[in-house]
Design a protein around this motif. Structure first.
Motif, PDB file in Angstrom:
ATOM      1  N   THR A 125       0.647  -1.184   0.409  1.00  0.00           N
ATOM      2  CA  THR A 125      -0.158  -0.102  -0.212  1.00  0.00           C
ATOM      3  C   THR A 125       0.938   1.491   0.274  1.00  0.00           C
ATOM      4  O   THR A 125       0.196   2.498  -0.221  1.00  0.00           O
ATOM      5  CB  THR A 125      -0.499  -0.278   1.066  1.00  0.00           C
ATOM      6  N   ASN A 126       2.026   1.625   0.377  1.00  0.00           N
ATOM      7  CA  ASN A 126       2.903   2.687   0.548  1.00  0.00           C
ATOM      8  C   ASN A 126       3.398   3.170  -0.724  1.00  0.00           C
ATOM      9  O   ASN A 126       3.278   2.188  -1.343  1.00  0.00           O
ATOM     10  CB  ASN A 126       4.146   2.761   1.620  1.00  0.00           C
ATOM     11  N   TRP A 198       3.935  -5.098  -6.405  1.00  0.00           N
ATOM     12  CA  TRP A 198       3.638  -4.055  -7.074  1.00  0.00           C
ATOM     13  C   TRP A 198       5.867  -4.071  -7.564  1.00  0.00           C
ATOM     14  O   TRP A 198       6.408  -4.501  -6.844  1.00  0.00           O
ATOM     15  CB  TRP A 198       4.101  -2.601  -6.062  1.00  0.00           C
ATOM     16  N   GLN A 199       5.693  -3.920  -8.597  1.00  0.00           N
ATOM     17  CA  GLN A 199       7.053  -3.829  -9.210  1.00  0.00           C
ATOM     18  C   GLN A 199       6.899  -2.704  -9.884  1.00  0.00           C
ATOM     19  O   GLN A 199       6.497  -2.142 -11.231  1.00  0.00           O
ATOM     20  CB  GLN A 199       6.862  -5.175 -10.478  1.00  0.00           C
ATOM     21  N   SER A 200       7.679  -2.241  -9.341  1.00  0.00           N
ATOM     22  CA  SER A 200       8.512  -0.804 -10.462  1.00  0.00           C
ATOM     23  C   SER A 200       9.310  -0.561 -11.141  1.00  0.00           C
ATOM     24  O   SER A 200      10.754  -0.895 -10.520  1.00  0.00           O
ATOM     25  CB  SER A 200       8.825   0.474  -8.854  1.00  0.00           C
ATOM     26  N   TRP A 201       8.825  -1.128 -12.432  1.00  0.00           N
ATOM     27  CA  TRP A 201      10.334  -1.457 -13.592  1.00  0.00           C
ATOM     28  C   TRP A 201       9.991  -0.373 -14.358  1.00  0.00           C
ATOM     29  O   TRP A 201      10.076   1.395 -13.926  1.00  0.00           O
ATOM     30  CB  TRP A 201       9.111  -1.933 -14.962  1.00  0.00           C
ATOM     31  N   ALA A 225      15.072   5.734 -10.200  1.00  0.00           N
ATOM     32  CA  ALA A 225      14.395   5.626 -11.801  1.00  0.00           C
ATOM     33  C   ALA A 225      13.744   4.307 -11.998  1.00  0.00           C
ATOM     34  O   ALA A 225      13.834   3.542 -11.697  1.00  0.00           O
ATOM     35  CB  ALA A 225      16.484   5.183 -11.755  1.00  0.00           C
ATOM     36  N   VAL A 226      12.765   4.638 -11.706  1.00  0.00           N
ATOM     37  CA  VAL A 226      10.941   3.702 -12.124  1.00  0.00           C
ATOM     38  C   VAL A 226      10.398   4.390 -13.542  1.00  0.00           C
ATOM     39  O   VAL A 226      10.056   5.334 -13.356  1.00  0.00           O
ATOM     40  CB  VAL A 226      10.273   3.811 -11.110  1.00  0.00           C
ATOM     41  N   ALA A 227       9.731   3.484 -13.701  1.00  0.00           N
ATOM     42  CA  ALA A 227       8.665   3.992 -15.004  1.00  0.00           C
ATOM     43  C   ALA A 227       7.239   5.447 -14.076  1.00  0.00           C
ATOM     44  O   ALA A 227       7.116   4.296 -12.888  1.00  0.00           O
ATOM     45  CB  ALA A 227       8.105   3.700 -15.859  1.00  0.00           C
ATOM     46  N   PRO A 228       6.892   6.221 -14.841  1.00  0.00           N
ATOM     47  CA  PRO A 228       6.165   6.809 -13.771  1.00  0.00           C
ATOM     48  C   PRO A 228       4.598   6.044 -13.407  1.00  0.00           C
ATOM     49  O   PRO A 228       3.554   5.811 -12.899  1.00  0.00           O
ATOM     50  CB  PRO A 228       5.649   7.830 -15.010  1.00  0.00           C
ATOM     51  N   ASN A 229       4.523   4.112 -14.182  1.00  0.00           N
ATOM     52  CA  ASN A 229       2.994   3.532 -14.494  1.00  0.00           C
ATOM     53  C   ASN A 229       3.967   2.307 -13.437  1.00  0.00           C
ATOM     54  O   ASN A 229       3.919   1.573 -14.057  1.00  0.00           O
ATOM     55  CB  ASN A 229       2.699   3.822 -15.351  1.00  0.00           C
ATOM     56  N   PRO A 230       4.060   2.606 -12.062  1.00  0.00           N
ATOM     57  CA  PRO A 230       4.181   0.456 -11.863  1.00  0.00           C
ATOM     58  C   PRO A 230       3.493  -0.230 -12.219  1.00  0.00           C
ATOM     59  O   PRO A 230       1.983   0.441 -11.816  1.00  0.00           O
ATOM     60  CB  PRO A 230       4.496   0.764  -9.990  1.00  0.00           C
ATOM     61  N   VAL A 231       2.896  -1.564 -12.061  1.00  0.00           N
ATOM     62  CA  VAL A 231       2.189  -2.558 -12.285  1.00  0.00           C
ATOM     63  C   VAL A 231       1.924  -3.184 -11.257  1.00  0.00           C
ATOM     64  O   VAL A 231       3.216  -3.695 -10.639  1.00  0.00           O
ATOM     65  CB  VAL A 231       2.394  -3.218 -13.616  1.00  0.00           C
ATOM     66  N   ILE A 232       1.048  -4.200 -11.188  1.00  0.00           N
ATOM     67  CA  ILE A 232       1.482  -5.477  -9.654  1.00  0.00           C
ATOM     68  C   ILE A 232       1.931  -6.653 -10.759  1.00  0.00           C
ATOM     69  O   ILE A 232       1.986  -6.794 -12.342  1.00  0.00           O
ATOM     70  CB  ILE A 232       0.520  -5.695  -9.120  1.00  0.00           C
ATOM     71  N   ASN A 233       2.168  -8.017 -10.181  1.00  0.00           N
ATOM     72  CA  ASN A 233       2.754  -8.548 -10.368  1.00  0.00           C
ATOM     73  C   ASN A 233       2.190  -8.820 -12.101  1.00  0.00           C
ATOM     74  O   ASN A 233       2.429 -10.032 -12.903  1.00  0.00           O
ATOM     75  CB  ASN A 233       3.492  -9.460 -10.112  1.00  0.00           C
ATOM     76  N   GLN A 234       0.520  -9.765 -11.225  1.00  0.00           N
ATOM     77  CA  GLN A 234      -0.411 -10.323 -11.676  1.00  0.00           C
ATOM     78  C   GLN A 234      -0.906  -9.538 -13.517  1.00  0.00           C
ATOM     79  O   GLN A 234      -0.308 -10.148 -14.796  1.00  0.00           O
ATOM     80  CB  GLN A 234      -2.068  -9.856 -10.984  1.00  0.00           C
ATOM     81  N   SER A 272       7.189  -6.219  -2.870  1.00  0.00           N
ATOM     82  CA  SER A 272       6.137  -5.619  -3.009  1.00  0.00           C
ATOM     83  C   SER A 272       6.959  -3.624  -3.225  1.00  0.00           C
ATOM     84  O   SER A 272       6.597  -2.751  -1.369  1.00  0.00           O
ATOM     85  CB  SER A 272       5.237  -4.718  -2.370  1.00  0.00           C
ATOM     86  N   GLN A 273       7.433  -2.911  -3.716  1.00  0.00           N
ATOM     87  CA  GLN A 273       7.461  -1.427  -3.791  1.00  0.00           C
ATOM     88  C   GLN A 273       6.641  -0.787  -4.429  1.00  0.00           C
ATOM     89  O   GLN A 273       7.491  -1.160  -6.077  1.00  0.00           O
ATOM     90  CB  GLN A 273       9.227  -1.422  -4.044  1.00  0.00           C
ATOM     91  N   ARG A 274       6.366   0.589  -4.705  1.00  0.00           N
ATOM     92  CA  ARG A 274       4.752   1.049  -5.292  1.00  0.00           C
ATOM     93  C   ARG A 274       6.307   2.239  -5.520  1.00  0.00           C
ATOM     94  O   ARG A 274       5.914   2.555  -4.016  1.00  0.00           O
ATOM     95  CB  ARG A 274       4.355   0.769  -5.089  1.00  0.00           C
ATOM     96  N   VAL A 275       6.963   2.558  -6.084  1.00  0.00           N
ATOM     97  CA  VAL A 275       7.755   4.132  -6.470  1.00  0.00           C
ATOM     98  C   VAL A 275       7.492   4.924  -6.768  1.00  0.00           C
ATOM     99  O   VAL A 275       7.201   4.087  -8.363  1.00  0.00           O
ATOM    100  CB  VAL A 275       9.304   3.386  -6.347  1.00  0.00           C
ATOM    101  N   GLY A 276       7.901   6.503  -7.040  1.00  0.00           N
ATOM    102  CA  GLY A 276       7.313   7.461  -7.847  1.00  0.00           C
ATOM    103  C   GLY A 276       8.337   7.963  -8.748  1.00  0.00           C
ATOM    104  O   GLY A 276      10.062   8.203  -8.239  1.00  0.00           O
ATOM    105  N   SER A 277       8.175   8.551  -9.399  1.00  0.00           N
ATOM    106  CA  SER A 277       9.095   9.158 -10.341  1.00  0.00           C
ATOM    107  C   SER A 277       9.145  10.674 -10.518  1.00  0.00           C
ATOM    108  O   SER A 277       9.849  10.999 -11.168  1.00  0.00           O
ATOM    109  CB  SER A 277       8.847   8.172 -12.079  1.00  0.00           C
ATOM    110  N   ASN A 278       8.319  11.265  -9.434  1.00  0.00           N
ATOM    111  CA  ASN A 278       7.663  12.327  -9.699  1.00  0.00           C
ATOM    112  C   ASN A 278       9.204  13.217  -9.674  1.00  0.00           C
ATOM    113  O   ASN A 278       9.028  14.595  -9.937  1.00  0.00           O
ATOM    114  CB  ASN A 278       6.826  12.786  -8.542  1.00  0.00           C
ATOM    115  N   LYS A 279      10.002  13.123  -8.830  1.00  0.00           N
ATOM    116  CA  LYS A 279      11.391  14.176  -8.639  1.00  0.00           C
ATOM    117  C   LYS A 279      11.815  14.323  -9.777  1.00  0.00           C
ATOM    118  O   LYS A 279      12.330  15.217 -10.197  1.00  0.00           O
ATOM    119  CB  LYS A 279      11.790  13.055  -7.339  1.00  0.00           C
ATOM    120  N   ILE A 280      12.522  13.352 -10.893  1.00  0.00           N
ATOM    121  CA  ILE A 280      13.275  13.083 -11.719  1.00  0.00           C
ATOM    122  C   ILE A 280      12.732  14.045 -12.235  1.00  0.00           C
ATOM    123  O   ILE A 280      12.668  14.760 -13.970  1.00  0.00           O
ATOM    124  CB  ILE A 280      13.212  12.083 -12.404  1.00  0.00           C
TER     125      ILE A 280
END
Ligand SMILES: NC(=O)c1ccc[n+]([C@@H]2O[C@H](COP(=O)([O-])OP(=O)(O)OC[C@H]3O[C@@H](n4cnc5c(N)ncnc54)[C@H](OP(=O)(O)O)[C@@H]3O)[C@@H](O)[C@H]2O)c1
Length: 302
Positions: A125-126, A198-201, A225-234, A272-280
């Motif tokens: 959830t984070n 979550w997979q922050s690819w 350094a992750v794309a703006p739209n992470p997805v879950i493994n499924q 699971s890590q849901r990670v944001g790309s807003n800063k870059i």
């Protein structure tokens, strides 16, 4: 502009070298394998062995910035001995660079050091941005925290430090993607665990472009350094199956089975890590591949 890259011959390194060529940035690189030495004018290799404190000091000649990627792969079985190698190879590499700079009084403007999103705790959830002060207490978290702490010691030498927290890098022939594609191709692909992690690819080209972006814009501090739209493994599993036109018929692979098969390393697949790309993005970086399906189509359609 000239950069010195460690780990330049690996998956991420090769993508960065390709971007350096595009941007007319000359590359010196340090390699632990003598058979990987090349001597082109804009891509010149030098031997080092961080374990034995051996380094060719000529590698620093004319260098403005160091890009540090070196370290043994994390995707071999995590025995006690191998876990030590994962940490030692990263710390010894940075220490040898630092002591060489100190002793030789070499002028370097910046260190751009690889890091990983594994520093963030496992959570469904984070949502993690760079300001997060909570760090994962498991093995990967320990590796990344030690790695970043060592990189920060370059600040004492008057060198600016940038740390790039890399997500799951998608590349056609190396790393995680071919390992995910192969079973799906053979008809026994399935989501992992409950498939909700979550997979922050990130597409390898966007990752390499981020390294060049922080280099050219002289950006300090930490960047995810992750794309703006992470997805879950499924979703990742389904998207791969769709891209290569194969059905998914099997149920998810249970966590207990992955644990049995891989030992502690199963964390690599189930965390699971849901990670944001807003800063870059706020600095002006634009992703070529913000969404998963076009990224997979680019990598897998050929
Ligand atoms: N790929 C990912 O999804 C991902 C995600 C997060 C973080 N990262 C981190 O980003 C960095 C680059 O990733 P990558 O996928 O490009 O890794 P990689 O393909 O395994 O390349 C790493 C390079 O490090 C060098 N190396 C290996 N053992 C070493 C040692 N004992 N001492 C010094 N150098 C050594 C090797 O270059 P030479 O043989 O030329 O010495 C190797 O090509 C790694 O540190 C990795 O942990 C990667």
């Amino acid at each position: 502009m000239k950069v010195l890259i460690t780990g330049a011959t690996g998956l991420v390194g090769q993508a960065i070298v390709a971007q350096c060529k595009k941007h007319n940035v000359k590359v010196h690189y340090l390699t632990t394998s003598k058979d990987k030495l090349e001597l082109e004018d804009d891509y010149k290799g030098f031997y080092w062995n961080p374990k034995l404190n051996e380094i060719d000091i000529n590698s620093f000649e004319g260098v403005d910035v160091i890009i540090n990627l070196a370290g043994v792969s994390i995707s071999n079985r995590w025995t006690t001995n191998y876990k030590k190698k994962i940490i030692d190879s990263r710390i010894q590499s940075l220490r040898l660079l630092k002591t060489t700079i100190e002793k030789g009084q070499i002028k370097i403007d910046r260190l751009i050091s690889a890091s990983a999103v594994g520093i963030y705790p496992d959570s469904l959830t984070n949502y993690y941005e760079e300001g997060s002060q909570v760090y994962s207490s498991n093995f990967l978290g320990e590796v990344v925290e030690k790695w970043e702490t060592e990189a920060n010691t370059f600040l004492k030498l008057g060198i600016q430090v940038t740390k790039i927290r890399i997500g799951l890098v998608l590349e056609k022939n190396e790393g995680a993607l071919p390992k995910l594609v192969q079973p799906i191709k053979l008809g026994f692909g399935a989501a992992l665990g409950n498939g909700e992690q979550w997979q922050s690819w990130i597409h390898k080209e966007d990752l390499a472009r981020i390294f060049l972006f922080v280099l050219e814009n002289k950006l300090d501090g930490v960047f995810n350094a992750v794309a703006p739209n992470p997805v879950i493994n499924q979703e990742l599993t389904k998207a791969i199956a769709k891209t290569i036109n194969r059905p998914l018929i099997l149920p998810n692979i249970p966590k207990s089975f992955l644990k049995l098969l891989l030992g502690e390393m199963h964390q690599l697949l189930l965390e699971s890590q849901r990670v944001g790309s807003n800063k870059i993005e706020a600095e002006g970086f634009e992703f070529n591949y913000p969404n998963l399906l076009p990224a997979l189509e680019n990598l897998l359609d050929s």
